[in-house]
Design an enzyme around this catalytic site. Structure first.
Site, PDB file in Angstrom:
ATOM      1  N   SER A 291      14.318 -23.220 -60.789  1.00 17.68           N
ATOM      2  CA  SER A 291      14.202 -23.151 -62.250  1.00 17.68           C
ATOM      3  C   SER A 291      12.950 -22.416 -62.692  1.00 17.68           C
ATOM      4  O   SER A 291      11.915 -22.492 -62.045  1.00 17.68           O
ATOM      5  CB  SER A 291      14.145 -24.583 -62.809  1.00 17.68           C
ATOM      6  OG  SER A 291      13.753 -24.591 -64.162  1.00 17.68           O
ATOM      7  N   HIS A 293      12.065 -23.150 -65.812  1.00 12.73           N
ATOM      8  CA  HIS A 293      11.734 -23.967 -66.986  1.00 12.73           C
ATOM      9  C   HIS A 293      12.220 -23.245 -68.250  1.00 12.73           C
ATOM     10  O   HIS A 293      11.585 -23.261 -69.309  1.00 12.73           O
ATOM     11  CB  HIS A 293      10.214 -24.148 -67.037  1.00 12.73           C
ATOM     12  CG  HIS A 293       9.751 -25.448 -67.605  1.00 12.73           C
ATOM     13  ND1 HIS A 293       9.152 -26.415 -66.855  1.00 12.73           N
ATOM     14  CD2 HIS A 293       9.752 -25.920 -68.870  1.00 12.73           C
ATOM     15  CE1 HIS A 293       8.789 -27.436 -67.627  1.00 12.73           C
ATOM     16  NE2 HIS A 293       9.153 -27.157 -68.859  1.00 12.73           N
TER      17      HIS A 293
HETATM   18  C1  LIG Z   1      12.518 -27.534 -75.954  1.00  6.89           C
HETATM   19  C2  LIG Z   1      12.466 -27.604 -74.461  1.00  6.89           C
HETATM   20  C3  LIG Z   1      11.739 -28.615 -73.862  1.00  6.89           C
HETATM   21  C4  LIG Z   1      11.695 -28.701 -72.454  1.00  6.89           C
HETATM   22  N1  LIG Z   1      10.995 -29.739 -71.885  1.00  6.89           N
HETATM   23  C5  LIG Z   1      10.991 -29.846 -70.536  1.00  6.89           C
HETATM   24  C6  LIG Z   1      10.308 -30.921 -69.909  1.00  6.89           C
HETATM   25  O1  LIG Z   1       9.727 -31.780 -70.560  1.00  6.89           O
HETATM   26  N2  LIG Z   1      10.323 -30.962 -68.538  1.00  6.89           N
HETATM   27  C7  LIG Z   1      10.966 -30.022 -67.786  1.00  6.89           C
HETATM   28  O2  LIG Z   1      10.951 -30.086 -66.560  1.00  6.89           O
HETATM   29  N3  LIG Z   1      11.631 -29.013 -68.367  1.00  6.89           N
HETATM   30  C8  LIG Z   1      11.653 -28.902 -69.705  1.00  6.89           C
HETATM   31  N4  LIG Z   1      12.320 -27.869 -70.294  1.00  6.89           N
HETATM   32  C9  LIG Z   1      13.058 -26.926 -69.448  1.00  6.89           C
HETATM   33  C10 LIG Z   1      14.498 -27.382 -69.227  1.00  6.89           C
HETATM   34  O3  LIG Z   1      14.568 -28.566 -68.479  1.00  6.89           O
HETATM   35  C11 LIG Z   1      15.304 -26.327 -68.467  1.00  6.89           C
HETATM   36  O4  LIG Z   1      14.635 -26.012 -67.276  1.00  6.89           O
HETATM   37  C12 LIG Z   1      15.521 -25.059 -69.277  1.00  6.89           C
HETATM   38  O5  LIG Z   1      15.683 -25.330 -70.642  1.00  6.89           O
HETATM   39  C13 LIG Z   1      16.730 -24.330 -68.748  1.00  6.89           C
HETATM   40  O6  LIG Z   1      16.859 -23.103 -69.365  1.00  6.89           O
HETATM   41  P1  LIG Z   1      17.855 -22.818 -70.598  1.00  6.89           P
HETATM   42  O7  LIG Z   1      17.233 -23.433 -71.804  1.00  6.89           O
HETATM   43  O8  LIG Z   1      17.875 -21.326 -70.645  1.00  6.89           O
HETATM   44  O9  LIG Z   1      19.190 -23.431 -70.254  1.00  6.89           O
HETATM   45  C14 LIG Z   1      12.371 -27.754 -71.667  1.00  6.89           C
HETATM   46  C15 LIG Z   1      13.102 -26.742 -72.300  1.00  6.89           C
HETATM   47  C16 LIG Z   1      13.166 -26.669 -73.673  1.00  6.89           C
HETATM   48  C17 LIG Z   1      13.994 -25.585 -74.311  1.00  6.89           C
END
Ligand SMILES: Cc1cc2nc3c(=O)[nH]c(=O)nc-3n(C[C@H](O)[C@H](O)[C@H](O)COP(=O)(O)O)c2cc1C
Length: 397
Positions: A291, A293
């Site tokens: 990932s 993130h």
């Molecule tokens: C608003 C927001 C908050 C997020 N908060 C976290 C988090 O607290 N911990 C984490 O591991 N990933 C976090 N992420 C990442 C997501 O878990 C994930 O890896 C990511 O959104 C995947 O990509 P996509 O939005 O293109 O589907 C966050 C993503 C977004 C959009």
């Protein structure tokens, strides 16, 4: 004043009041109709991109911006999309019986309805007043796994857990140890099926970039948000929590420590390097989420989908490999599974679904993905998730 003048005055006043009343009723009726139309606009969305466009239109801009945020210039996120769209092509197969297609997926020995998991994200109340409860309901109705972000949930955990449906627990290693110990030890009893650990967030950079701007906007133009942004899980009555996400001092030793606390599968999230994949396994992880993130951490990091194959090769079946970032269609899911992912996680589109249609919007996003995946599997002559492999990728060796 003469009688007839009085009558004229009374008549005039009554007439004006009646006209005002009628105009007001018409205006209110029109507004109700508009609200109703807006409330149901999500039903017209046929793809995840349409959900994103609609969310942009309906949400207050700083709320949308917080979800949409990408690090730096957004190169990583764009590269993810380009990799899915331009580097991976599907080679269809014909005249194979695909009358019955199943999305059933085996994860850590349990059979789930599909390979689609909701990724951990923050502050669902920005999208909808139901917050995480809405997301959990949508996931339950669509029969998908919901990864509950314990720390940044705006709804109490027990309310979220009242919804049926399989759940993973998401944790940050930066949460104070005494709290982490408690929630991890209780996770199995509460019914969670696995624990997702964020490994790619060593410092507060994203908060520095995004949250102050967002908080500033919230204070001035979004008063209702200030009232609905509690972090109940960070305010346990017996422990005063100083939020500190910038320790930088968490290491693989923390994973080993967690390993001793629970029998649940541990999933390390945010792995891009095969070296880290090996280390995760050595320190007790049962799963890895490849990932970026969502492109919110290091800009110009390689696309997760590009890193997937190397990690699958190095892992060599020892643990489950998952992937997220930039997945926007069933076609993307098929490609990720073909490269060896066990299942995929989906982040922003879920929030946009929640913003556009509450829990029904979340369900619709998930249903679109499932329908698209089934259709693409049919075009490749595949009837089950287990049959998906690299052969469906054109000229990919
Ligand atoms: C608003 C927001 C908050 C997020 N908060 C976290 C988090 O607290 N911990 C984490 O591991 N990933 C976090 N992420 C990442 C997501 O878990 C994930 O890896 C990511 O959104 C995947 O990509 P996509 O939005 O293109 O589907 C966050 C993503 C977004 C959009």
């Amino acid at each position: 004043m003469k009688n007839n003048q009085l009558y004229i005055l009374l008549f005039g006043t009554t007439l004006t009041a009646s006209i005002l009343f009628i105009l007001n009723s018409i205006r209110q009726k029109k507004k109700r109709k508009q609200d109703e139309e807006q409330k149901n606009e999500y039903l017209k969305c046929k793809s995840l991109n349409e959900f994103e466009e609609l969310a942009k239109k309906l949400m207050k801009s700083h709320r949308f911006y917080y979800y949409d945020y990408k690090a730096g210039e957004g190169h990583t996120y764009k590269a993810c999309r380009d990799y899915f769209d331009k580097k991976l092509r599907i080679l269809p197969r014909v005249l194979i019986d695909v009358n019955e297609i199943s999305l059933k997926t085996n994860i850590f020995g349990c059979l789930y309805e599909s390979p689609i998991i909701i990724a951990p994200t923050t502050f669902h109340c920005l999208a909808n007043i139901d917050g995480e409860i809405g997301t959990a309901r949508g996931a339950t109705e669509a029969q998908c796994i919901y990864t509950y972000n314990w720390m940044y949930s705006t709804k109490p955990e027990d309310e979220v857990l009242k919804t049926d449906g399989p759940k993973f627990l998401h944790i940050y290693l930066t949460t104070p140890k005494e709290i982490l110990e408690k929630i991890v030890q209780e996770a199995e009893i509460k019914g969670y099926r696995a624990i997702v650990i964020t490994c790619d967030h060593p410092t507060d950079r994203v908060r520095d970039n995004v949250l102050p701007l967002f908080e500033e906007a919230s204070k001035t133009i979004d008063k209702e948000l200030n009232q609905s942004m509690p972090m109940p899980n960070m305010n346990l009555p017996d422990i005063i929590v100083k939020q500190n996400l910038s320790t930088g001092s968490i290491t693989w030793a923390n994973i080993e420590w967690l390993r001793k606390l629970t029998k649940l599968p541990l999933i390390c999230k945010g792995i891009l390097s095969p070296i880290d994949a090996n280390l995760a396994i050595q320190h007790g992880a049962n799963g890895i989420i490849v990932s970026n993130h969502g492109g919110r951490q290091v800009d110009t990091a390689p696309p997760a989908i590009e890193c997937l194959e190397d990690i699958v090769n190095v892992v060599d079946g020892r643990v489950e490999v998952f992937i997220d970032t930039g997945i926007r269609s069933g076609t993307d899911i098929l490609k990720a599974l073909a490269l060896g992912a066990r299942a995929i996680l989906i982040g922003r589109p879920i929030l946009y679904g929640l913003a556009c249609g509450g829990h029904n919007g979340v369900k619709q996003v998930l249903d679109i993905l499932k329908r698209e995946l089934i259709y693409d599997m049919a075009c490749c002559g595949l009837s089950s998730i287990d049959e998906i492999n690299k052969n469906i990728l054109y000229k990919h060796s």
